[in-house]
Write an enzyme that holds these catalytic residues in place. Structure first.
Site, PDB file in Angstrom:
ATOM      1  N   LYS A  43      32.290  41.095  34.039  1.00 50.24           N
ATOM      2  CA  LYS A  43      32.794  40.534  35.303  1.00 50.24           C
ATOM      3  C   LYS A  43      33.376  41.636  36.182  1.00 50.24           C
ATOM      4  O   LYS A  43      33.672  42.744  35.699  1.00 50.24           O
ATOM      5  CB  LYS A  43      33.854  39.471  34.991  1.00 50.24           C
ATOM      6  CG  LYS A  43      35.070  40.004  34.249  1.00 50.24           C
ATOM      7  CD  LYS A  43      35.897  38.863  33.666  1.00 50.24           C
ATOM      8  CE  LYS A  43      37.133  39.414  32.976  1.00 50.24           C
ATOM      9  NZ  LYS A  43      37.824  38.357  32.185  1.00 50.24           N
ATOM     10  N   ARG A 141      44.869  28.129  31.731  1.00 50.01           N
ATOM     11  CA  ARG A 141      44.256  28.708  32.930  1.00 50.01           C
ATOM     12  C   ARG A 141      42.953  27.961  33.184  1.00 50.01           C
ATOM     13  O   ARG A 141      42.845  27.195  34.117  1.00 50.01           O
ATOM     14  CB  ARG A 141      44.041  30.206  32.669  1.00 50.01           C
ATOM     15  CG  ARG A 141      43.659  31.008  33.841  1.00 50.01           C
ATOM     16  CD  ARG A 141      43.573  32.486  33.513  1.00 50.01           C
ATOM     17  NE  ARG A 141      42.483  32.790  32.575  1.00 50.01           N
ATOM     18  CZ  ARG A 141      42.055  34.009  32.289  1.00 50.01           C
ATOM     19  NH1 ARG A 141      42.624  35.059  32.861  1.00 50.01           N
ATOM     20  NH2 ARG A 141      41.067  34.204  31.440  1.00 50.01           N
ATOM     21  N   TYR A 263      55.246  59.619  54.423  1.00 47.19           N
ATOM     22  CA  TYR A 263      55.775  58.440  55.120  1.00 47.19           C
ATOM     23  C   TYR A 263      57.120  58.017  54.541  1.00 47.19           C
ATOM     24  O   TYR A 263      57.301  58.012  53.316  1.00 47.19           O
ATOM     25  CB  TYR A 263      54.820  57.257  54.957  1.00 47.19           C
ATOM     26  CG  TYR A 263      53.567  57.330  55.788  1.00 47.19           C
ATOM     27  CD1 TYR A 263      53.628  57.441  57.178  1.00 47.19           C
ATOM     28  CD2 TYR A 263      52.319  57.267  55.179  1.00 47.19           C
ATOM     29  CE1 TYR A 263      52.467  57.491  57.937  1.00 47.19           C
ATOM     30  CE2 TYR A 263      51.156  57.308  55.937  1.00 47.19           C
ATOM     31  CZ  TYR A 263      51.240  57.418  57.315  1.00 47.19           C
ATOM     32  OH  TYR A 263      50.095  57.459  58.052  1.00 47.19           O
ATOM     33  N   MET A 311      46.827  56.163  52.747  1.00 41.50           N
ATOM     34  CA  MET A 311      45.536  55.498  52.580  1.00 41.50           C
ATOM     35  C   MET A 311      44.488  56.441  51.979  1.00 41.50           C
ATOM     36  O   MET A 311      43.726  56.061  51.093  1.00 41.50           O
ATOM     37  CB  MET A 311      45.049  54.971  53.932  1.00 41.50           C
ATOM     38  CG  MET A 311      43.763  54.174  53.844  1.00 41.50           C
ATOM     39  SD  MET A 311      43.188  53.656  55.455  1.00 41.50           S
ATOM     40  CE  MET A 311      44.476  52.502  55.927  1.00 41.50           C
TER      41      MET A 311
HETATM   42  C1  LIG Z   1      38.062  38.771  30.869  1.00 39.41           C
HETATM   43  C2  LIG Z   1      37.819  37.904  29.721  1.00 39.41           C
HETATM   44  C3  LIG Z   1      37.428  38.437  28.489  1.00 39.41           C
HETATM   45  C4  LIG Z   1      37.445  39.916  28.208  1.00 39.41           C
HETATM   46  O1  LIG Z   1      38.777  40.306  28.005  1.00 39.41           O
HETATM   47  P1  LIG Z   1      39.200  41.815  27.685  1.00 39.41           P
HETATM   48  O2  LIG Z   1      40.652  41.753  27.478  1.00 39.41           O
HETATM   49  O3  LIG Z   1      38.825  42.609  28.897  1.00 39.41           O
HETATM   50  O4  LIG Z   1      38.429  42.244  26.502  1.00 39.41           O
HETATM   51  C5  LIG Z   1      37.060  37.555  27.484  1.00 39.41           C
HETATM   52  N1  LIG Z   1      37.118  36.223  27.676  1.00 39.41           N
HETATM   53  C6  LIG Z   1      37.523  35.669  28.838  1.00 39.41           C
HETATM   54  C7  LIG Z   1      37.576  34.189  28.970  1.00 39.41           C
HETATM   55  C8  LIG Z   1      37.898  36.482  29.899  1.00 39.41           C
HETATM   56  O5  LIG Z   1      38.324  35.943  31.043  1.00 39.41           O
END
Ligand SMILES: *Cc1c(COP(=O)(O)O)cnc(C)c1O
Length: 372
Positions: A43, A141, A263, A311
């Site tokens: 992802k 979640r 800054y 930036m």
């Molecule tokens: C992102 C995610 C993972 C991977 O988790 P890591 O800690 O990056 O290994 C696995 N399962 C779900 C449901 C996730 O959202």
């Protein structure tokens, strides 16, 4: 790392992603899992490192199951392999079923409504559709909550017409090896599965894999550790480093005692000294929180970031280095062996995941070991 040709002229920030290291990390995770197979979570553009090159390399390592967050990412993943299982963690959104069908994507169904929508799609398609179902065990979640899970146990026909591929659940605290919620989640997942229709199960993210066999179930689901992040807080990181980031010194200036830098005049040089300005800022993912907190490597020395991050620019105090070091045009290491993403994250009060996914698009990127 092997040496590569010089980057093209005009390059001032250089991001190197070591696909050989990702492959080595995949092999280490597989070893940890023993006989249990290992998927990959890709992802967010493979945690900012590039979905395409990362997935191509993992395919070459024999990985055949990939998890994305969004359907759009999954369509990209599908374009790289006709046969891999590509599953979408965020689930099946309204109106998305045709897209899932067209590209052969597997939704990770997150509630009873999504299960029903996918069943409707199976009815319309006139065939069983592959599905994964997420059971929440403590994350609160995504995934069926306890009430929905009880209903599914009481009414398993809700799954009729689906090809149930996998039950999944997700750890909340797996990076803390001794957190009591880990055992609670393992036990809850085991208990509900006793009453649910039989199918393989997956619980362990990267950190979960290091909790040991009771967390492994039937499929590992790592992301972060593939990309070199430390799986367990407070323990040695067994993963190979994947990312290095360096930036050019644009300017070195001598400053008078009492001078302020950047800054907000947030840093004062009481005794004066030398300040180097490097070509990297928060627009490149060098988070603004690193102002007056980060550190970079110049040659063999670690020197502090002084003043706020701009930036496009960052200032470092090079007073303590040998005269003429660094020279304008030299490279300094912002992420490397001695400034790992986890260490940079600690200085920025965040986690390595955010450092990687913030890296941005302006660096010149090069890949070691591309399977293309
Ligand atoms: C992102 C995610 C993972 C991977 O988790 P890591 O800690 O990056 O290994 C696995 N399962 C779900 C449901 C996730 O959202």
């Amino acid at each position: 790392m092997t040496s590569l040709p010089a980057p093209p002229p005009g390059t001032t920030a250089l991001l190197t992603i070591d696909l050989d290291a990702i492959a080595a990390n995949y092999r280490l995770l597989r070893e940890r899992l023993g006989a249990v197979p290992c998927a990959a979570v890709i992802k967010a553009d493979a945690y900012g490192l590039g979905l395409r090159p990362v997935m191509r390399r993992l395919l070459a390592e024999g990985c055949d199951t990939f998890f994305t967050a969004t359907p759009g990412e999954a369509v990209t993943a599908r374009s790289l392999s006709a046969s891999a299982t590509v599953a979408v963690l965020n689930g099946l959104g309204p109106g998305e079923a045709p897209m899932f069908l067209e590209h052969g994507l597997v939704p990770v169904l997150n509630d009873l409504g999504q299960i029903e929508s996918w069943r409707d799609a199976a009815g319309r398609a006139g065939r069983a559709l592959d599905a994964m179902v997420h059971i929440d065990t403590g994350m609160n979640r995504l995934g069926l909550d306890a009430r929905e899970t009880a209903r599914l146990i009481a009414e398993p026909d809700r799954l009729a017409g689906l090809g149930l591929r996998l039950w999944i659940s997700h750890f909340a605290c797996a990076d803390e090896a001794l957190h009591p919620l880990n055992a609670t989640q393992i036990e809850r997942f085991r208990l509900v599965r006793r009453h649910l229709p039989p199918a393989p199960a997956s619980l362990a993210n990267s950190s979960g894999i290091f909790l040991g066999g009771s967390a492994h179930c039937d499929l590992g689901r790592p992301g972060a550790a593939l990309y070199g992040l430390r799986p367990t807080a407070g323990r040695r990181n067994p993963m190979a480093r994947v990312v290095s980031l360096s930036a050019r010194v644009l300017k070195v200036r001598r400053v008078e005692p009492g001078t302020t830098v950047g800054y907000g005049a947030s840093h004062t040089m009481p005794e004066g000294g030398r300040v180097a300005t490097i070509a990297l800022g928060y627009a490149d993912g060098y988070l603004r929180h690193l102002g007056n907190r980060g550190a970079v490597q110049v040659g063999e020395q670690i020197v502090p970031v002084v003043g706020r991050i701009s930036m496009d620019l960052t200032t470092i105090d090079v007073t303590g280095l040998a005269p003429g070091t660094p020279a304008e045009g030299d490279w300094v290491t912002v992420i490397g062996d001695r400034q790992t993403p986890d260490q940079v994250a600690e200085a920025a009060h965040t986690i390595g995941y955010e450092i990687l996914t913030s890296l941005g698009a302006r660096h010149h990127r090069r890949y070691l070991g591309d399977a293309a």
